[in-house]
Design a protein around this motif. Structure first.
Motif: not given
Length: 296
Positions: A66, A69, A145, A148
């Motif tokens: 997280w 990212t 991911r 995104e």
């Protein structure tokens, strides 16, 4: 209810604080690889910390993923605007040196992807390619991911990473780096010849077609164009050496590779790295922009 929320919030911040130092190198590492700037990477890490402290992380299973990212998204935004800034940069641009030896102030996941040569190769990638390559090939993120972060489809993210990988591989084939031990040996010999003002010794270490790159950023006196030719570079080095008279020259590790750090008047004057092939220096790169050396 308010008291319960406040308690949960305190527990979350405590948890984040306990785990932050473990994950911070990855946060800093992805930002530095994408931006090539220690200062920008530090800013991104601070932004990520503030974002994490304000977010509800109760449902986050993988905190490291997280955080990385979020760092990648922020770096991607900066990277797109950085291209515009670099177009107006005075003289050649080189990545900001990152100390990675045993005395490094920042423990960053060190590998060849933080070397000067690799960062210069990645400079030739588009921002989406660079993000896809770093997140997939360096950090092992899944394409879903990455999609995104880039706001594209999974298939597009896969294609971007594949295209970037091919371009990086092609660049590495045409610009061999030589082993770290060989670069260290050549830099040690170069330092000795430089300190002795040994023109012939420097010429022997430089490829006849070598290139000398100096990043002064318009802040200090520096060549604004590349200097070509081993003998010409050696002559410039001897002349500059007589004028510079450094306090000392250290052989250290920067960006996971051997480098020379020149000290003058008690401060870092320059950080120099090399590219080699067949036992000779083919590229000598010197960062003397003081803005890029403050953290050292």
């Amino acid at each position: 209810m308010a008291e319960e929320q406040a308690t949960r919030r305190t527990e979350q911040v405590d948890r984040l604080g306990a785990e932050w130092e473990t994950h911070r190198p990855a946060v800093f590492g992805v930002a530095y690889r994408l931006l090539g700037s220690v200062a920008d990477a530090e800013d991104v890490a601070q932004d990520v910390w503030l974002r994490a402290a304000a977010a509800d992380l109760a449902e986050v299973d993988d905190l490291r993923a997280w955080l990385v990212t979020v760092a990648a998204r922020r770096s991607y935004d900066i990277l797109k605007s950085a291209r515009v800034r670099q177009e107006t940069y005075v003289g050649p641009w080189l990545p900001e040196p990152l100390l990675t030896g045993p005395d490094a102030s920042e423990s960053v996941l060190v590998d060849e992807s933080v070397s000067t040569a690799m960062l210069l190769v990645m400079e030739n990638l588009s921002p989406p390619e660079r993000v896809a390559f770093v997140l997939h090939d360096v950090f092992g993120f899944e394409f879903a991911r990455i999609a995104e972060v880039l706001e594209v489809s999974g298939a597009a993210a896969r294609q971007l990473a594949s295209r970037a990988r091919r371009r990086v591989a092609k660049a590495n084939e045409t610009t061999p780096q030589g082993s770290k031990a060989e670069r260290r040996r050549l830099l040690a010999a170069f330092r000795t010849a430089y300190e002795e003002g040994d023109l012939a010794g420097l010429v022997r270490l430089l490829d006849p077609d070598a290139v000398y790159v100096t990043d002064g950023g318009g802040k200090v006196s520096a060549a604004r164009k590349l200097i070509h030719g081993g003998r010409r570079i050696a002559e410039v080095m001897v002349r500059v050496g007589r004028q510079l008279r450094p306090d000392r020259i250290e052989l250290v590790e920067v960006g996971g590779e051997p480098a020379l750090v020149f000290h003058r008047h008690g401060r870092v004057y320059s950080v120099d790295t090399v590219q080699i092939s067949d036992g000779l220096i083919t590229a000598y790169r010197r960062v003397i922009n003081p803005d890029k050396l403050r953290h050292l």
